[in-house]
Design an enzyme around this catalytic site. Structure first.
Site, short mmCIF file in Angstrom:
data_model
loop_
_atom_site.label_atom_id
_atom_site.label_comp_id
_atom_site.label_asym_id
_atom_site.label_seq_id
_atom_site.Cartn_x
_atom_site.Cartn_y
_atom_site.Cartn_z
N LYS A 118 -30.62 35.08 71.18
CA LYS A 118 -31.31 36.36 71.06
C LYS A 118 -30.24 37.36 70.65
CE LYS A 118 -33.83 39.95 73.59
NZ LYS A 118 -34.35 40.42 74.91
N TYR B 110 -20.71 43.50 83.25
CA TYR B 110 -19.82 44.22 84.16
C TYR B 110 -18.45 43.54 84.27
CZ TYR B 110 -18.01 46.96 88.03
OH TYR B 110 -17.22 47.77 88.80
N THR C 240 -34.65 41.49 80.86
CA THR C 240 -34.26 42.87 81.14
C THR C 240 -35.48 43.77 81.29
OG1 THR C 240 -32.27 42.54 79.81
CG2 THR C 240 -32.89 44.81 80.32
#
Length: 305
Positions: free
Chosen positions: A172, A119, A46
């Site tokens: 993570k 999403y 990211t």
């Protein structure tokens, strides 16, 4: 054996003034990380602005991957130190995530970081099948749980099920809940010691390691790799006095690095300190003047010279 321990840097992607990728700056940043003693690297996550990078063959992403492995292999050869690389491989399209995992395997990555599909907001069964598909590629998979970006949390009962799939080697954990992190340790890691539990939040590294976790995939270490390595190493060795000292020193940075979004905030902090960072790509924009002041104040308070 679990090699996913310590501080791993979620690398930024530096940009030139015209918006193109600053590959030379990226190489310099990778060298800086290795010289400063970072435990591992996470490109194309990211923080790398991966959704805006070109991923076609011979693309920006391929060049970034090539640079990381070129520098890591040279460093490993001269230092005799293993530097694990966890390559970002996430997508909300399962077919694409599989292809990214195949790319990571071909590149020689130690693991692929696969985020919960965003999403789409899949059901528990949909999430399970997504990870089932990537697990079949044959590369170790680190599950990336971050509800704040995906809209969906992976509850511990579902992660227990995912962890039984072949090649699922860790998580993570960026749920923001230390309670959930401890559930993961209690229900998975305590039964499978080699299952890595890495914090996705710099500020939760210390409590997570104290609870039995393995380290952090860090944003702050783009700027302070040596300190994040020292913090994590101290906590892993049981030297919590030293770990607390570093944690509280860096606490202002941990807050400021997200004051106007990620990676815009950490990129500005890097710019202040002379590291390659550059602009961000739309839809991200440069931090505000107020955020700049907040970041600069945090750098002074954290004694980052």
């Amino acid at each position: 054996m679990n090699i996913l321990k310590g501080a791993f840097t979620a690398l930024v992607t530096p940009m030139n003034a015209d918006g193109s990728v600053d590959f030379d700056g990226f190489r310099a940043n990778v060298k800086y990380q290795l010289e400063q003693g970072i435990d591992g690297l996470v490109p194309l996550g990211t923080t790398a602005e991966t959704p805006t990078l070109d991923d076609k063959p011979g693309s920006e992403e391929d060049k970034l991957i090539e640079i990381v492995f070129d520098e890591v292999r040279k460093f490993e050869k001269t230092s005799n130190k293993k530097i694990p690389v966890i390559l970002g491989a996430g997508s909300n399209c399962t077919k694409d995530a599989v292809a990214y995992c195949e790319r990571a395997k071909k590149a020689g990555a130690d693991a692929a970081l696969v985020v919960t599909p965003y999403y789409n907001k899949p059901s528990k069964e949909g999430i399970f099948r997504h990870f089932e598909a990537v697990s079949k590629v044959g590369i170790p998979i680190v599950v990336y749980n971050i509800q704040g970006r995906t809209g969906v949390n992976i509850p511990t009962d579902l992660l227990v099920r995912i962890a039984e799939l072949p090649n699922i080697v860790g998580v993570k954990e960026a749920s923001g809940s230390i309670v959930q992190m401890m559930e993961v340790i209690g229900q998975i890691k305590n039964k499978k010691p080699d299952f890595a539990v890495l914090s996705g939040d710099d500020s939760l590294t210390l409590p997570l390691v104290a609870a039995g976790g393995d380290g952090v995939i860090s944003v702050a270490s783009n700027l302070v790799p040596a300190l994040m390595h020292e913090l994590t190493a101290a906590a892993l060795s049981g030297d919590f006095a030293k770990a607390r000292e570093i944690h509280y020193r860096l606490a202002p940075l941990f807050v400021a690095q997200f004051c106007d979004g990620n990676p815009a905030s950490i990129k500005y902090a890097m710019k202040v300190k002379g590291l390659a960072s550059g602009a961000v790509r739309l839809p991200l924009v440069e931090v505000t003047d107020a955020a700049k002041a907040t970041i600069e104040k945090a750098l002074k308070e954290s004694k980052i010279n």
